[in-house]
Design a protein around this motif. Structure first.
Motif, PDB file in Angstrom:
ATOM      1  N   GLY A 161       0.582  -1.092  -0.387  1.00 23.41           N
ATOM      2  CA  GLY A 161       0.193  -0.273  -0.204  1.00 23.41           C
ATOM      3  C   GLY A 161       0.346   1.295   0.259  1.00 23.41           C
ATOM      4  N   GLU A 162       0.423   1.825  -0.920  1.00 24.85           N
ATOM      5  CA  GLU A 162       1.207   3.147  -0.484  1.00 24.85           C
ATOM      6  C   GLU A 162       1.259   4.402   0.899  1.00 24.85           C
ATOM      7  OE1 GLU A 162       4.320   5.441  -2.160  1.00 24.85           O
ATOM      8  OE2 GLU A 162       2.827   6.722  -1.034  1.00 24.85           O
ATOM      9  N   GLY A 163       2.354   5.129   0.897  1.00 20.66           N
ATOM     10  CA  GLY A 163       2.538   5.926   2.010  1.00 20.66           C
ATOM     11  C   GLY A 163       1.585   5.890   2.870  1.00 20.66           C
ATOM     12  N   LEU A 215       4.251  12.930  14.309  1.00 21.54           N
ATOM     13  CA  LEU A 215       5.196  14.368  13.483  1.00 21.54           C
ATOM     14  C   LEU A 215       5.762  13.469  11.935  1.00 21.54           C
ATOM     15  CD1 LEU A 215       7.163  13.242  16.268  1.00 21.54           C
ATOM     16  CD2 LEU A 215       8.533  14.610  15.715  1.00 21.54           C
ATOM     17  N   VAL A 216       5.638  14.804  11.708  1.00 24.18           N
ATOM     18  CA  VAL A 216       5.271  14.689   9.456  1.00 24.18           C
ATOM     19  C   VAL A 216       7.304  15.600   9.451  1.00 24.18           C
ATOM     20  CG1 VAL A 216       5.123  15.693   7.438  1.00 24.18           C
ATOM     21  CG2 VAL A 216       3.653  14.922   9.193  1.00 24.18           C
ATOM     22  N   HIS A 217       7.820  15.328   8.754  1.00 25.71           N
ATOM     23  CA  HIS A 217       9.098  15.578   8.187  1.00 25.71           C
ATOM     24  C   HIS A 217       9.395  16.545   7.494  1.00 25.71           C
ATOM     25  CE1 HIS A 217      14.117  14.059   7.961  1.00 25.71           C
ATOM     26  NE2 HIS A 217      13.963  14.983   8.108  1.00 25.71           N
ATOM     27  N   VAL A 241       7.498  10.336   4.708  1.00 27.47           N
ATOM     28  CA  VAL A 241       7.622   9.946   3.458  1.00 27.47           C
ATOM     29  C   VAL A 241       8.365  10.526   2.329  1.00 27.47           C
ATOM     30  CG1 VAL A 241       5.422   9.092   1.701  1.00 27.47           C
ATOM     31  CG2 VAL A 241       4.992   8.783   3.917  1.00 27.47           C
ATOM     32  N   ALA A 242       8.009  12.039   2.305  1.00 29.27           N
ATOM     33  CA  ALA A 242       8.328  12.785   1.249  1.00 29.27           C
ATOM     34  C   ALA A 242       9.974  13.769   1.609  1.00 29.27           C
ATOM     35  CB  ALA A 242       7.344  14.199   1.451  1.00 29.27           C
ATOM     36  N   ALA A 243      10.332  13.071   2.736  1.00 33.78           N
ATOM     37  CA  ALA A 243      12.377  13.619   2.413  1.00 33.78           C
ATOM     38  C   ALA A 243      13.618  12.453   2.635  1.00 33.78           C
ATOM     39  CB  ALA A 243      12.411  14.118   4.239  1.00 33.78           C
ATOM     40  N   GLN A 248       7.458   5.807  -3.701  1.00 31.30           N
ATOM     41  CA  GLN A 248       6.738   6.872  -4.684  1.00 31.30           C
ATOM     42  C   GLN A 248       7.944   8.025  -5.184  1.00 31.30           C
ATOM     43  OE1 GLN A 248       3.701   9.375  -5.181  1.00 31.30           O
ATOM     44  NE2 GLN A 248       2.756   8.358  -3.114  1.00 31.30           N
ATOM     45  N   LYS A 249       7.921   8.457  -3.716  1.00 33.96           N
ATOM     46  CA  LYS A 249       8.903   9.428  -3.622  1.00 33.96           C
ATOM     47  C   LYS A 249      10.960   9.855  -3.477  1.00 33.96           C
ATOM     48  CE  LYS A 249       5.120  11.519  -2.016  1.00 33.96           C
ATOM     49  NZ  LYS A 249       3.757  12.045  -0.874  1.00 33.96           N
ATOM     50  N   ALA A 250      11.497  10.286  -2.784  1.00 31.15           N
ATOM     51  CA  ALA A 250      13.013  10.296  -3.410  1.00 31.15           C
ATOM     52  C   ALA A 250      13.548   8.873  -3.408  1.00 31.15           C
ATOM     53  CB  ALA A 250      13.601  11.042  -1.517  1.00 31.15           C
TER      54      ALA A 250
END
Ligand code: PLP
Length: 375
Positions: free
Chosen positions: A59-61, A133-135, A165-167, A188-190
């Protein structure tokens, strides 16, 4: 098809796409699959400096975020939600869905949380089972200093769930050093694999918290604990998406083969931010992650006008944003495979062309500034 310069999904290298097209075994019955799966998880643990366990889930992030909340939350648990962005706030839904009580610590969506203000908050109230927390909060580009914040939460015995996920793979993450308990990532991110896989890293403390629950985890698909003995038992809770995982394995090796991917992201990000700033555009947040540049839509034009010209006339796809930021900002995703000089030059050229065509004054040649910064 336009070139993807979005903040996920990102471009996928040919060797990753090829790996997904290979013949595969039956992951349910062939014990070799558990061996191969473990090799990737071991690499993921090493990359994030995690002495706990990493797992790949189908499953995605978003699945990782939900799985962390589903696996930790018991009815009535108080959970601290660090809310300075759209993904930050979004955790409250998962927490209440599983019977917890989210307590929002909200601040301005243009500023990262600081160690001082978190300490001040916790001095007054620290009765939380865990905190979220979100990075990098991708809709705004916000970068929170998880390496400073998580250890403070740990001092109070509060478990930490970090959405990186995006960091991750573009910003440094030190799982053990930052005392993170559950770290969430997506394919699907970095990391630049196609969308479809979640990765979670789990500390011994988080594992013990899941095992010590008084009530069962109210999910099957989002239950992290079901992965705990996959290797010993050669058993997974559902058929693993083996082709996706074969692609991910190559993406991980691509990452490991590069000498300094984190440095590449920093150089590209700095050059991009300088170029848009010198052009007279306004970067949205005070501290941006090196995976994305988010800037305000200039006055007198709309996001879609700019996006349409960039896509239709220059073949470049960037994005606007959503929720409270819909229509207000534009986002260039320079993460993973996207973060290279040639594609960034094409992107800035397209942006310059679109703005010029729409009559927006551009105060520099963005491509020249970008090149100058990289030199
Ligand atoms: C992309 C992203 C996710 C995962 O969302 P998907 O819809 O699965 O792509 C989670 N958190 C952040 C901060 C993200 O940028």
């Amino acid at each position: 098809m336009a070139k993807l310069m979005t903040a996920g999904p990102t471009q996928v290298r040919e060797n990753v796409r090829m790996a997904r097209s290979l013949m595969f075994t039956n992951p349910d019955v062939d014990p070799q699959f558990a061996e191969d799966y473990k090799v990737i998880c071991d690499k993921l643990e090493k990359i994030m400096n995690c002495s706990g366990r990493a797992y790949i889930m189908d499953g995605e992030g978003i699945l990782g975020l939900e799985a962390a909340c589903a696996s930790l939350t018991e009815p009535g648990d108080r959970v601290l939600v660090l809310d300075n962005g759209i993904f930050g706030r979004g955790f409250d839904g998962f927490i209440s869905m599983y019977g917890g009580e989210p307590v929002l610590f909200t601040k301005d969506y243009t500023e990262p949380f600081t160690a001082e203000e978190l300490r001040a908050y916790l001095e007054k109230d620290h009765d939380f089972k865990y905190a979220t927390l979100v990075h990098c909060d991708t809709p705004s580009g916000m970068l929170n200093p998880i390496d400073e914040l998580c250890p403070i939460l740990a001092e109070y015995g509060i478990l930490t769930v970090v959405d990186s996920v995006a960091a991750m793979f573009g910003e440094p993450v030190d799982f053990d050093g930052s005392q993170i308990d559950i770290l969430c990532g997506g394919s699907q991110k970095a990391l630049s694999a196609p969308p479809g896989l979640t990765m979670v890293w789990v500390s011994d403390k988080a594992m013990a918290a899941m095992e010590g629950r008084n009530t069962p985890i109210a999910s099957f698909y989002a239950n992290i604990l079901t992965f705990k003995t996959y290797y010993e038992d050669k058993w997974f809770p559902y058929t693993m998406p083996i082709s996706d995982i074969m692609g991910l394995a190559v993406a991980v090796d691509n990452y490991l083969a590069e000498e300094d991917p984190i440095g590449r992201h920093a150089r590209i990000a700095n050059a991009c931010r300088t170029a848009v700033t010198e052009a007279g555009l306004h970067v949205y947040v005070k501290k941006s992650a090196n995976t994305v540049t988010v800037f305000e839509v200039p006055e007198g034009v709309t996001d879609t006008q700019i996006l349409d010209i960039m896509k239709n006339e220059f073949g470049i796809m960037i994005t606007g944003s959503f929720d409270v930021l819909a229509g207000k900002v534009l986002r260039i995703g320079h993460m993973g495979e996207n973060a290279n000089e040639a594609d960034m030059i094409e992107t800035l050229n397209a942006l310059q062309g679109a703005l010029t065509k729409l009559g927006v004054p551009v105060e520099c040649d963005m491509v020249e500034v970008f090149k100058r910064e990289l030199a």
